[in-house]
Design a protein around this motif. Structure first.
Motif, PDB file in Angstrom:
ATOM      1  N   CYS A   1       0.802  -1.228   0.000  1.00  0.00           N
ATOM      2  CA  CYS A   1       0.000   0.000   0.000  1.00  0.00           C
ATOM      3  C   CYS A   1       0.834   1.277   0.000  1.00  0.00           C
ATOM      4  O   CYS A   1       0.332   2.341   0.361  1.00  0.00           O
ATOM      5  CB  CYS A   1      -0.941  -0.004   1.202  1.00  0.00           C
ATOM      6  SG  CYS A   1      -2.154  -1.329   1.180  1.00  0.00           S
ATOM      7  N   GLY A   2       2.075   1.208  -0.409  1.00  0.00           N
ATOM      8  CA  GLY A   2       2.877   2.412  -0.590  1.00  0.00           C
ATOM      9  C   GLY A   2       3.843   2.728   0.524  1.00  0.00           C
ATOM     10  O   GLY A   2       3.807   2.155   1.606  1.00  0.00           O
TER      11      GLY A   2
ATOM     12  N   PRO B   1       1.271   3.528  -9.863  1.00  0.00           N
ATOM     13  CA  PRO B   1      -0.030   4.214  -9.881  1.00  0.00           C
ATOM     14  C   PRO B   1      -0.421   4.692  -8.479  1.00  0.00           C
ATOM     15  O   PRO B   1       0.024   4.131  -7.474  1.00  0.00           O
ATOM     16  CB  PRO B   1      -0.990   3.130 -10.365  1.00  0.00           C
ATOM     17  CG  PRO B   1      -0.353   1.850  -9.938  1.00  0.00           C
ATOM     18  CD  PRO B   1       1.131   2.075 -10.039  1.00  0.00           C
TER      19      PRO B   1
ATOM     20  N   VAL C   1       1.023   0.437  -5.036  1.00  0.00           N
ATOM     21  CA  VAL C   1       0.647   1.815  -5.321  1.00  0.00           C
ATOM     22  C   VAL C   1       1.737   2.730  -4.770  1.00  0.00           C
ATOM     23  O   VAL C   1       2.548   2.325  -3.938  1.00  0.00           O
ATOM     24  CB  VAL C   1      -0.729   2.192  -4.723  1.00  0.00           C
ATOM     25  CG1 VAL C   1      -1.840   1.419  -5.399  1.00  0.00           C
ATOM     26  CG2 VAL C   1      -0.755   2.008  -3.223  1.00  0.00           C
ATOM     27  N   LYS C   2       1.702   3.953  -5.227  1.00  0.00           N
ATOM     28  CA  LYS C   2       2.690   4.957  -4.837  1.00  0.00           C
ATOM     29  C   LYS C   2       2.275   5.622  -3.527  1.00  0.00           C
ATOM     30  O   LYS C   2       1.140   6.057  -3.386  1.00  0.00           O
ATOM     31  CB  LYS C   2       2.805   5.997  -5.950  1.00  0.00           C
ATOM     32  CG  LYS C   2       3.888   7.011  -5.759  1.00  0.00           C
ATOM     33  CD  LYS C   2       3.930   7.944  -6.958  1.00  0.00           C
ATOM     34  CE  LYS C   2       5.193   8.758  -6.948  1.00  0.00           C
ATOM     35  NZ  LYS C   2       5.996   8.523  -8.147  1.00  0.00           N
TER      36      LYS C   2
ATOM     37  N   THR D   1      -4.920   2.070  -2.288  1.00  0.00           N
ATOM     38  CA  THR D   1      -4.330   3.404  -2.364  1.00  0.00           C
ATOM     39  C   THR D   1      -3.484   3.589  -1.116  1.00  0.00           C
ATOM     40  O   THR D   1      -3.623   2.836  -0.152  1.00  0.00           O
ATOM     41  CB  THR D   1      -5.411   4.503  -2.490  1.00  0.00           C
ATOM     42  OG1 THR D   1      -4.786   5.740  -2.832  1.00  0.00           O
ATOM     43  CG2 THR D   1      -6.213   4.672  -1.212  1.00  0.00           C
ATOM     44  N   HIS D   2      -2.614   4.582  -1.127  1.00  0.00           N
ATOM     45  CA  HIS D   2      -1.769   4.771   0.057  1.00  0.00           C
ATOM     46  C   HIS D   2      -2.572   5.371   1.208  1.00  0.00           C
ATOM     47  O   HIS D   2      -2.492   4.902   2.332  1.00  0.00           O
ATOM     48  CB  HIS D   2      -0.546   5.628  -0.263  1.00  0.00           C
ATOM     49  CG  HIS D   2       0.367   5.788   0.905  1.00  0.00           C
ATOM     50  ND1 HIS D   2       0.914   4.704   1.571  1.00  0.00           N
ATOM     51  CD2 HIS D   2       0.807   6.889   1.551  1.00  0.00           C
ATOM     52  CE1 HIS D   2       1.665   5.148   2.576  1.00  0.00           C
ATOM     53  NE2 HIS D   2       1.609   6.466   2.574  1.00  0.00           N
TER      54      HIS D   2
ATOM     55  N   GLU E   1      -3.503   4.561  -7.477  1.00  0.00           N
ATOM     56  CA  GLU E   1      -4.534   3.604  -7.081  1.00  0.00           C
ATOM     57  C   GLU E   1      -4.420   2.364  -7.966  1.00  0.00           C
ATOM     58  O   GLU E   1      -3.967   2.460  -9.106  1.00  0.00           O
ATOM     59  CB  GLU E   1      -5.937   4.200  -7.253  1.00  0.00           C
ATOM     60  CG  GLU E   1      -6.211   5.391  -6.373  1.00  0.00           C
ATOM     61  CD  GLU E   1      -7.540   6.067  -6.680  1.00  0.00           C
ATOM     62  OE1 GLU E   1      -8.258   5.628  -7.611  1.00  0.00           O
ATOM     63  OE2 GLU E   1      -7.860   7.050  -6.000  1.00  0.00           O
ATOM     64  N   ALA E   2      -4.837   1.238  -7.413  1.00  0.00           N
ATOM     65  CA  ALA E   2      -4.904  -0.002  -8.192  1.00  0.00           C
ATOM     66  C   ALA E   2      -6.193  -0.714  -7.809  1.00  0.00           C
ATOM     67  O   ALA E   2      -6.658  -0.602  -6.666  1.00  0.00           O
ATOM     68  CB  ALA E   2      -3.693  -0.889  -7.915  1.00  0.00           C
TER      69      ALA E   2
ATOM     70  N   CYS F   1      -5.333   0.243   2.382  1.00  0.00           N
ATOM     71  CA  CYS F   1      -4.562   1.487   2.401  1.00  0.00           C
ATOM     72  C   CYS F   1      -3.573   1.482   3.558  1.00  0.00           C
ATOM     73  O   CYS F   1      -3.665   0.664   4.465  1.00  0.00           O
ATOM     74  CB  CYS F   1      -5.477   2.695   2.489  1.00  0.00           C
ATOM     75  SG  CYS F   1      -6.432   2.785   4.010  1.00  0.00           S
TER      76      CYS F   1
END
Length: 155
Positions: free
Chosen positions: A33-34, A61, A50-51, A76-77, A63-64, A104
């Motif tokens: 999750c980043g 990205p 995700v970034k 998402t992060h 989001e994925a 997340c």
């Protein structure tokens, strides 16, 4: 039944990427999750990523989305949720993306929250826990309509 192993916020502690895979070799999916702060993208091979807000040099990205046993999942992060009315922002993102599960990170604090048919899961941080939590990752199991989450402490 499918097993999803979720980690986040290892912040450059790269050994955590392999540690999680070694501890959970039977996973169907690995998710990050980043805020890996990986030196290069190939370090994240095998993960759906995700970034995060600290992944400046990584081309990932924000989001994925993927689906497991018919359940749509969004990753998402989480840096854009803020700290007030966080769950409302999460719900808005899920409904806009027509997903039921949100994975997340960002807060470094584990969370498993069910709100009706929606699930919000944060695995915590594998390296820098906050709020009195332990270093952790999450194992999410999806069996038909049943979604469960177990947090695994890192020794």
């Amino acid at each position: 039944m499918k097993k999803i192993v979720v980690m986040s916020d290892n912040h450059g502690q790269h050994d955590m990427l392999e540690y999680v895979k070694e501890k959970e070799p039977q996973a169907d999916y690995y998710v990050h999750c980043g805020d890996s702060e990986a030196a290069y993208k190939e370090m994240l091979t095998g993960y759906i990523c995700v970034k995060g807000n600290n992944d400046w040099s990584l081309d990932l990205p924000m989001e994925a989305r993927f689906e497991v046993e018919g359940i749509p999942i969004l990753i998402t992060h989480g840096q854009y949720f803020g700290y007030f009315n966080r769950e409302l922002a999460m719900n808005d993102l899920l409904t806009r993306n027509q997903c039921r599960v949100l994975l997340c990170g960002h807060t470094h604090t584990p969370m498993f929250l069910q709100d009706g048919n929606y699930y919000y899961i944060n695995p915590g941080s594998t390296s820098l826990p906050r709020g009195g939590s332990e270093r952790s990752y999450a194992v999410v199991t999806i069996d038909g309509e049943k979604i469960s989450c177990e947090f695994k402490k890192i020794e």
